[in-house]
Write an enzyme that holds these catalytic residues in place. Structure first.
Site, mmCIF file in Angstrom:
data_model
loop_
_atom_site.group_PDB
_atom_site.id
_atom_site.type_symbol
_atom_site.label_atom_id
_atom_site.label_comp_id
_atom_site.label_asym_id
_atom_site.label_seq_id
_atom_site.Cartn_x
_atom_site.Cartn_y
_atom_site.Cartn_z
ATOM 1 N N GLU A 109 0.853 -1.193 0.000
ATOM 2 C CA GLU A 109 0.000 0.000 0.000
ATOM 3 C C GLU A 109 0.883 1.235 0.000
ATOM 4 O O GLU A 109 1.998 1.208 0.516
ATOM 5 C CB GLU A 109 -0.859 0.054 1.276
ATOM 6 C CG GLU A 109 -1.967 -0.958 1.305
ATOM 7 C CD GLU A 109 -2.708 -0.927 2.640
ATOM 8 O OE1 GLU A 109 -2.958 0.171 3.160
ATOM 9 O OE2 GLU A 109 -3.007 -2.015 3.146
ATOM 10 N N LYS A 159 2.252 4.529 1.397
ATOM 11 C CA LYS A 159 2.343 5.089 2.749
ATOM 12 C C LYS A 159 2.161 6.598 2.626
ATOM 13 O O LYS A 159 2.985 7.281 2.037
ATOM 14 C CB LYS A 159 3.686 4.757 3.394
ATOM 15 C CG LYS A 159 3.764 5.226 4.847
ATOM 16 C CD LYS A 159 5.053 4.770 5.508
ATOM 17 C CE LYS A 159 5.066 4.996 7.004
ATOM 18 N NZ LYS A 159 4.784 6.339 7.431
ATOM 19 N N ARG A 195 -3.734 8.704 16.900
ATOM 20 C CA ARG A 195 -2.868 7.564 17.183
ATOM 21 C C ARG A 195 -2.558 7.461 18.678
ATOM 22 O O ARG A 195 -2.296 6.392 19.198
ATOM 23 C CB ARG A 195 -1.637 7.796 16.332
ATOM 24 C CG ARG A 195 -0.421 7.112 16.658
ATOM 25 C CD ARG A 195 0.563 7.611 15.643
ATOM 26 N NE ARG A 195 1.847 7.019 15.922
ATOM 27 C CZ ARG A 195 2.755 6.770 15.007
ATOM 28 N NH1 ARG A 195 2.515 7.095 13.751
ATOM 29 N NH2 ARG A 195 3.888 6.239 15.332
ATOM 30 N N GLU A 204 -5.839 6.921 7.181
ATOM 31 C CA GLU A 204 -4.974 8.087 7.257
ATOM 32 C C GLU A 204 -5.758 9.286 6.723
ATOM 33 O O GLU A 204 -6.321 9.222 5.629
ATOM 34 C CB GLU A 204 -3.743 7.789 6.381
ATOM 35 C CG GLU A 204 -2.581 8.691 6.580
ATOM 36 C CD GLU A 204 -1.697 8.326 7.789
ATOM 37 O OE1 GLU A 204 -2.051 7.450 8.600
ATOM 38 O OE2 GLU A 204 -0.634 8.970 7.899
ATOM 39 N N PHE A 252 -7.454 1.957 5.799
ATOM 40 C CA PHE A 252 -6.593 0.797 5.517
ATOM 41 C C PHE A 252 -6.866 -0.426 6.390
ATOM 42 O O PHE A 252 -6.268 -1.465 6.191
ATOM 43 C CB PHE A 252 -5.100 1.172 5.546
ATOM 44 C CG PHE A 252 -4.623 1.846 6.809
ATOM 45 C CD1 PHE A 252 -4.457 1.130 7.978
ATOM 46 C CD2 PHE A 252 -4.305 3.194 6.799
ATOM 47 C CE1 PHE A 252 -3.987 1.760 9.126
ATOM 48 C CE2 PHE A 252 -3.834 3.830 7.943
ATOM 49 C CZ PHE A 252 -3.679 3.100 9.124
ATOM 50 N N ARG A 268 4.396 -3.712 17.708
ATOM 51 C CA ARG A 268 5.138 -3.536 16.471
ATOM 52 C C ARG A 268 5.506 -4.916 15.953
ATOM 53 O O ARG A 268 5.891 -5.776 16.723
ATOM 54 C CB ARG A 268 6.422 -2.782 16.794
ATOM 55 C CG ARG A 268 7.048 -2.051 15.648
ATOM 56 C CD ARG A 268 8.234 -1.236 16.130
ATOM 57 N NE ARG A 268 7.857 0.005 16.783
ATOM 58 C CZ ARG A 268 7.375 1.070 16.166
ATOM 59 N NH1 ARG A 268 7.208 1.054 14.849
ATOM 60 N NH2 ARG A 268 7.066 2.158 16.826
ATOM 61 N N LYS A 297 7.354 -1.084 6.833
ATOM 62 C CA LYS A 297 7.359 0.192 6.112
ATOM 63 C C LYS A 297 8.721 0.429 5.479
ATOM 64 O O LYS A 297 9.753 0.029 6.026
ATOM 65 C CB LYS A 297 6.994 1.336 7.057
ATOM 66 C CG LYS A 297 7.927 1.499 8.230
ATOM 67 C CD LYS A 297 7.449 2.579 9.193
ATOM 68 C CE LYS A 297 8.346 2.606 10.421
ATOM 69 N NZ LYS A 297 7.916 3.492 11.467
HETATM 70 P P1 AMP Z 1 5.670 5.731 11.095
HETATM 71 O O1 AMP Z 1 4.879 6.900 11.662
HETATM 72 O O2 AMP Z 1 6.766 6.134 10.166
HETATM 73 O O3 AMP Z 1 6.075 4.747 12.155
HETATM 74 O O4 AMP Z 1 4.665 4.897 10.163
HETATM 75 C C1 AMP Z 1 3.474 4.333 10.597
HETATM 76 C C2 AMP Z 1 2.309 5.222 10.215
HETATM 77 O O5 AMP Z 1 2.135 5.298 8.807
HETATM 78 C C3 AMP Z 1 0.975 4.715 10.692
HETATM 79 O O6 AMP Z 1 0.751 5.013 12.031
HETATM 80 C C4 AMP Z 1 -0.002 5.437 9.782
HETATM 81 O O7 AMP Z 1 -0.357 6.683 10.361
HETATM 82 C C5 AMP Z 1 0.816 5.755 8.540
HETATM 83 N N1 AMP Z 1 0.332 5.162 7.287
HETATM 84 C C6 AMP Z 1 0.318 5.806 6.110
HETATM 85 N N2 AMP Z 1 -0.144 5.013 5.141
HETATM 86 C C7 AMP Z 1 -0.458 3.828 5.706
HETATM 87 C C8 AMP Z 1 -0.973 2.594 5.205
HETATM 88 N N3 AMP Z 1 -1.272 2.419 3.917
HETATM 89 N N4 AMP Z 1 -1.138 1.574 6.096
HETATM 90 C C9 AMP Z 1 -0.831 1.732 7.396
HETATM 91 N N5 AMP Z 1 -0.343 2.875 7.916
HETATM 92 C C10 AMP Z 1 -0.154 3.919 7.082
#
Ligand code: AMP
Length: 567
Positions: free
Chosen positions: A245, A247, A267, A295, A335, A405, A411
């Site tokens: 997906e 991001k 969050r 999101e 999502f 986690r 990611k």
């Molecule tokens: P990070 O903040 O870098 O740890 O990345 C995780 C965050 O990415 C999640 O908490 C979501 O807010 C965001 N996110 C954006 N796109 C997606 C997606 N397609 N699936 C899940 N999370 C997503």
């Protein structure tokens, strides 16, 4: 009902405990003697809160107000208290010291119960508007009037938002598990599903079966978190075939809808329904009851492109949400599906959840099946060229894992592979403005990152990257967090005009990292150098992140190791 004095003595004991002692055991022994409601409250107090974020506001009375309350209750002038605070270094210790002197003349035989103290603290969080400062001071004075010095010390620390006891959620979960002889994974899951550790302590005392807990509408669950991958190869090795997906760089929202009523949670489980009226409106038109995650992204009115996160966050600042919905429309890209009508979906596979989610009628995140490493690479390139943050690859067969986690979600951001990555730093203090900036009492910030012992070590002085609006915003936030004394866990050789409590996270970008004699991040005692960011500038104020989510020393060391040439 337990007396607050007993609690304060326990906190004092915890504070004096040397390094390796088993804190979970200590908590268990203490909690064993408590009644149900007291057990609920003590768990919150040890977490440094008065209740979960979706129900209760955070308590963080500004230092100035605490000092005024102390002045009123002790008769010692505020100026003298301020001076003394600089010497003692901690509002709690100062209160204890002042009260010890007072106690020689007045002796009180009354005392508050834990519940009474808790209720008064809750009242402080509920105060709003004109007169709320005076009412907070009165409530604080009431509490201090019949407190012992030890009670005063812990009350003041708690009220001003200083947490020092070192009893994290993990220790509390472990203590509760031992006390009630329940498997740790059952207690953990119950916590992740309710987001309310006090409630779990209460349920355990009442001998309720935690395995019966289901997701409840309007009570957000703790979100699942993703692991990061170094590159496309690592994703393929771990997941093989997966669902990729886009991001997006937006704000994560957990949406609950039941019987036409809609609530949105961030969050960090704070309610943010008022920030996005158009999302609620859309949700209320969809049939069924459900809990979905997605999101929220800001859209540029002219280009229809997704805007960066910091633009979206201006909604938080402005009160005129109505105007903002026109200027800065928001899209909600879902999502995940966590609950549908009365059925929990979290134990179903990702594939099943996604299929149902698509049928529901919300817009979903862009994605597709990826069968090879090459597929993943192509998808990643596409996502980046469309100005997105990166990709999320999801294991088709895995359930949703609340609160943890794991590699079922991986990611990959563009920035890991180049040093154009931004990092999230903790604001330690700020400098007063010069020149044009004197209009704001703000001229830049000292920022740091956490090491594994919880110290905050400085990594940069940030003087650019903010708009005037952001400067106003920062100034207000920083004033609230201001503290007269340098927090004990700060390491830096710089001295900002004001120190602030470690609460605020900002995202910064820099050209490279260099060795530094001034900064103390990743400090090497042999060379007596730390690491500093070169030409750092602020990208966004990350009110959505807590200091525990800021970039850590370990992560910085990893970036340095991967890119030895950054020096
Ligand atoms: P990070 O903040 O870098 O740890 O990345 C995780 C965050 O990415 C999640 O908490 C979501 O807010 C965001 N996110 C954006 N796109 C997606 C997606 N397609 N699936 C899940 N999370 C997503």
């Amino acid at each position: 009902m337990v007396d607050f004095n007993v609690i304060a003595q326990f906190f004092d004991e915890l504070e004096k405990i040397p390094g390796k002692i088993d804190l979970a055991e200590k908590f268990k022994e203490f909690d064993l003697q408590l009644e149900t409601e007291d057990s609920r409250i003590i768990v919150y107090l040890l977490q440094g809160i008065l209740g979960p974020a979706f129900k209760t506001k955070e308590l963080g009375v500004a230092e100035k107000l605490c000092l005024r309350a102390l002045e009123k209750s002790s008769g010692v002038e505020e100026k003298v208290l301020e001076k003394e605070l600089k010497k003692v270094g901690d509002l709690g210790l100062l209160t204890q010291k002042i009260m010890l002197k007072r106690k020689q003349t007045t002796l009180s035989f009354n005392s508050f119960s834990l519940k009474e103290v808790y209720d008064k603290l809750l009242k402080i969080t509920e105060l709003v508007g004109e007169g709320s400062q005076n009412s907070s001071i009165s409530l604080l004075c009431e509490l201090l009037s019949i407190s012992t010095p030890v009670e005063g010390k812990h009350l003041m620390r708690f009220v001003s938002g200083v947490k020092r006891l070192g009893v994290g959620d993990g220790i509390l979960l472990d203590g509760l598990r031992r006390e009630h002889e329940v498997e740790r994974k059952i207690v953990d899951r119950a916590y992740y599903l309710t987001s309310d550790l006090g409630r779990i302590a209460l349920m355990l005392k009442q001998k309720k079966d935690l395995t019966k807990i289901k997701i409840e509408y309007f009570n957000p669950i703790m979100p699942a978190l993703a692991e990061r991958a170094e590159d496309v190869k690592e994703i393929f090795e771990r997941l093989k075939e997966c669902y990729g997906e886009v991001k997006y760089d937006g704000m994560r929202i957990q949406l609950h809808k039941k019987n036409g009523k809609v609530k949105l949670f961030s969050r960090h489980l704070e309610e943010v329904t008022n920030m996005f009226p158009e999302i609620s409106e859309k949700a209320s038109k969809i049939k069924n009851d459900f809990v979905v995650e997605g999101e929220a992204v800001g859209i540029d009115v002219e280009t229809k492109q997704i805007l960066p996160f910091q633009e979206l966050m201006t909604r938080k600042r402005k009160n005129d949400i109505k105007e903002k919905t026109a200027d800065l429309p928001v899209k909600f890209l879902t999502f995940d599906l966590l609950k549908l009508n009365e059925e929990d979906y979290i134990d179903k596979t990702f594939e099943e959840r996604r299929n149902e989610l698509v049928k529901l009628g919300f817009e979903v995140t862009q994605g597709r099946m990826l069968k090879s490493q090459k597929d993943i690479q192509t998808f990643f390139n596409e996502s980046i060229s469309n100005n997105n943050e990166g990709i999320m690859c999801k294991n088709l067969k895995s359930p949703y894992s609340p609160g943890s986690r794991g590699f079922h979600w991986i990611k990959l951001k563009q920035s890991y592979s180049e040093f154009s990555d931004t990092i999230d730093v903790i604001v330690m203090g700020y400098f007063l403005g010069k020149g044009k900036r004197t209009e704001f009492e703000f001229g830049g910030m000292l920022a740091g990152i956490k090491d594994s012992q919880g110290n905050v070590n400085s990594i940069a002085k940030i003087g650019s990257g903010f708009t005037e609006g952001e400067m106003e915003d920062l100034q207000a936030k920083l004033e609230e967090l201001q503290t007269e004394v340098k927090p004990l866990n700060y390491n830096t050789s710089l001295k900002p005009d004001y120190w602030v409590k470690p609460k605020l996270v900002i995202e910064v970008k820099s050209d490279e990292m260099t060795y530094s004699k001034i900064h103390k991040a990743c400090y090497n005692p042999e060379t007596k150098t730390g690491i500093a960011l070169r030409f750092p500038r602020m990208i966004a104020i990350r009110t959505d992140k807590t200091v525990d989510e800021a970039t850590t020393e370990e992560e910085i060391k990893k970036i340095i190791k991967d890119k030895e040439n950054v020096y």
